[in-house]
Design a protein around this motif. Structure first.
Motif, PDB file in Angstrom:
ATOM      1  N   ASP A  25     -64.345  -4.106  68.069  1.00 20.96           N
ATOM      2  CA  ASP A  25     -63.690  -5.415  68.138  1.00 20.96           C
ATOM      3  C   ASP A  25     -62.194  -5.298  68.467  1.00 20.96           C
ATOM      4  OD1 ASP A  25     -65.953  -7.033  67.553  1.00 20.96           O
ATOM      5  OD2 ASP A  25     -65.811  -6.372  65.467  1.00 20.96           O
ATOM      6  N   ALA A  26     -61.752  -4.092  68.794  1.00 23.07           N
ATOM      7  CA  ALA A  26     -60.344  -3.884  69.137  1.00 23.07           C
ATOM      8  C   ALA A  26     -60.265  -3.148  70.467  1.00 23.07           C
ATOM      9  CB  ALA A  26     -59.638  -3.088  68.043  1.00 23.07           C
ATOM     10  N   PRO A  27     -60.403  -3.862  71.579  1.00 21.65           N
ATOM     11  CA  PRO A  27     -60.404  -3.204  72.891  1.00 21.65           C
ATOM     12  C   PRO A  27     -59.091  -2.501  73.184  1.00 21.65           C
ATOM     13  CG  PRO A  27     -60.230  -5.589  73.131  1.00 21.65           C
ATOM     14  CD  PRO A  27     -60.538  -5.329  71.687  1.00 21.65           C
ATOM     15  N   LEU A  28     -59.209  -1.403  73.929  1.00 14.72           N
ATOM     16  CA  LEU A  28     -58.027  -0.628  74.273  1.00 14.72           C
ATOM     17  C   LEU A  28     -57.285  -1.219  75.464  1.00 14.72           C
ATOM     18  CD1 LEU A  28     -59.568   2.940  73.882  1.00 14.72           C
ATOM     19  CD2 LEU A  28     -58.111   1.721  72.263  1.00 14.72           C
ATOM     20  N   GLY A  29     -58.007  -1.906  76.344  1.00  6.98           N
ATOM     21  CA  GLY A  29     -57.375  -2.577  77.470  1.00  6.98           C
ATOM     22  C   GLY A  29     -57.034  -1.651  78.619  1.00  6.98           C
TER      23      GLY A  29
END
Length: 494
Positions: free
Chosen positions: A54-58
């Motif tokens: 739920d915490a994309p690195l982008g």
């Protein structure tokens, strides 16, 4: 943030992302020094479990760096010449190029309005394969088929078609309840046939004892005389032989059942013949060994796994039929998708799947860039390698060979002179585990007549006999170490 593939402002994003991915992969492949890292599940799992989805690195570079930690560092590399375990092949580069288009365009090969030219390419490849088999066109009953996800899927569909034809054969009572008729159906296959035959029978709702195992000879090939007896016995017991499954390349031994003789038996008994050529199908492209599968053209259906001996990425398989009309047993119509009134070609009419990848493109580009002869030569090369390996094993006093290879598989075990069978059964699975843990070589294991054996499945045309020697020496070394360390066997076989 927009990430749509073909938006005017995203084409450059697509190009740079793909290039960075290719660069990262190339760097990793150049650094590979063995088929596996040797790390255990407990050692690999924490990195995967620590990822917060739920915490994309982008950033693509951050994503690729993480990928190296959770996957690439512990991937099993089939292109490494000391990988010799399962029926996994290094892949042809043109097929990798095709994967870019398959995934990016994302055609679905169920209906014309989702694939258009892709439909025609798949159909042409089906025609090409049936021509290689020797089915040939036959007017309204032209040979046909469809791509599938793998040999298990292809075998299932073939037996579903056989079941449909069995209901129409005259041997089944059309007035009897469906369940009663199903309980009478039998599928006959060699004792060395693939487990998917039994799995397919279960999926199709047949009885638990519906698969009749037919005895094999000393070379692990189905015995046609025994098949004849079993078919006669089935009829006498009031059963309905639904299909015979012959194998062109068994998983353990690469054995090829005597297809001509089996076809003769099936013809006399009026039984559907399916040939599982998931492994041996590559012989269709061979310029030197095509004769090994003579008789395959007499089958009613054939399984070919292009992702084995045609060197294609997973997944790429097909089920081919001599009479295309038999595919009607998997045809269902939906008004929103393929109504009965449709006039355009729809592959969903022939498939158990609806949404389906354009896997055929991989084989298409391989044939267009390399040609069928080059593919066939790749398979012939690994068969040659297996024969060289057999010559080494035959004269080795520490290693025992089970049978001469028919294709590219060697079944053997570590058993120095005088080593008891039960000790060999104890040591050989541990040799396999030790090699895997070491990461320098990967071999398979199997059981033959209740005894433990090792197996080399050679599918890398770039591998040499020196690579085989390296693997065999590692087997010997691991075996010696295990005998030294395992009380009370330390003096056995010395």
């Amino acid at each position: 943030m927009k990430h749509h593939l073909f938006g005017a402002d995203t084409v450059e994003h697509y190009a740079t992302t793909m290039q960075r991915g290719v660069d990262a992969l190339v760097r990793r492949v150049r650094d590979v020094e063995g088929p596996f890292s040797g790390r255990t599940v407990d050692e690999v799992a924490p990195a995967v479990e620590a990822v917060d989805l739920d915490a994309p690195l982008g950033d693509v570079d951050a994503v690729l760096a993480e990928l190296g930690e959770v996957y690439l560092g512990d991937a099993v590399w089939f292109h490494e010449p000391t990988y010799a375990a399962h029926l996994n092949c290094p892949v042809a580069v043109p097929a990798l190029l095709a994967e870019v288009f398959v995934s990016a365009i994302n055609s679905s090969l169920d209906t014309w309005d989702q694939s258009a030219g892709g439909t025609l390419i798949e159909r042409r490849l089906i025609d090409w394969t049936t021509e290689r088999i020797g089915f040939g066109p036959a007017g309204d009953t032209a040979a046909d088929g469809v791509f599938t996800s793998g040999g298990t899927h292809s075998n299932l569909q073939a037996l579903l078609l056989a079941r449909g034809e069995a209901f129409l054969s005259g041997h089944a009572d059309a007035a009897a309840p469906f369940a009663e008729t199903m309980a009478r159906f039998r599928v006959l296959a060699s004792v060395d046939s693939h487990f998917s035959v039994q799995k397919s029978a279960t999926v199709l709702g047949l009885d638990a004892d519906a698969v009749v195992a037919v005895r094999a000879d000393a070379h692990h090939r189905m015995d046609p005389h025994r098949l004849d007896l079993e078919l006669t016995r089935c009829r006498a017991a009031g059963k309905v032989p639904m299909a015979v499954v012959a194998t062109a390349g068994t998983t353990d031994f690469g054995a090829i059942d005597p297809l001509e003789d089996i076809a003769d038996v099936c013809e006399r008994h009026g039984v559907w013949l399916h040939v599982d050529a998931a492994y041996g199908g590559g012989l269709l492209a061979s310029t030197r060994r095509r004769h090994l599968i003579a008789g395959i053209e007499r089958a009613d259906s054939v399984t070919v796994d292009f992702h084995k001996t045609f060197f294609q990425p997973v997944s790429s398989s097909a089920v081919l039929v001599r009479d295309g009309a038999t595919l009607r047993h998997v045809t269902y119509h939906a008004d929103y998708l393929n109504p009965r009134t449709a006039t355009l070609p729809n592959q969903v009419d022939k498939s158990l799947q609806t949404t389906r990848r354009f896997d055929a493109l991989k084989l298409w580009l391989t044939l267009r860039m390399m040609g069928a002869d080059a593919v066939g030569e790749g398979f012939d090369t690994v068969i040659d390698l297996a024969r060289e390996g057999h010559a080494i094993l035959r004269d080795d006093t520490d290693l025992e060979i089970r049978v001469a290879p028919a294709l590219s598989t060697l079944v053997f075990r570590y058993r120095p002179d005088g080593l008891p069978e039960d000790v060999a059964d104890h040591v050989n699975p541990r040799i396999r585990a030790a090699l895997f843990r070491g990461g320098r070589a990967v071999v398979a294991g199997t059981t033959v007549d209740g005894r433990s054996w090792l197996k080399l499945t050679l599918l890398n045309p770039a591998a040499t006999i020196d690579d085989v020697r390296v693997v065999l020496e590692q087997v010997r070394a691991a075996g010696r170490d295990l005998l030294d360390e395992t009380h009370p066997y330390q003096e056995v076989g010395r």
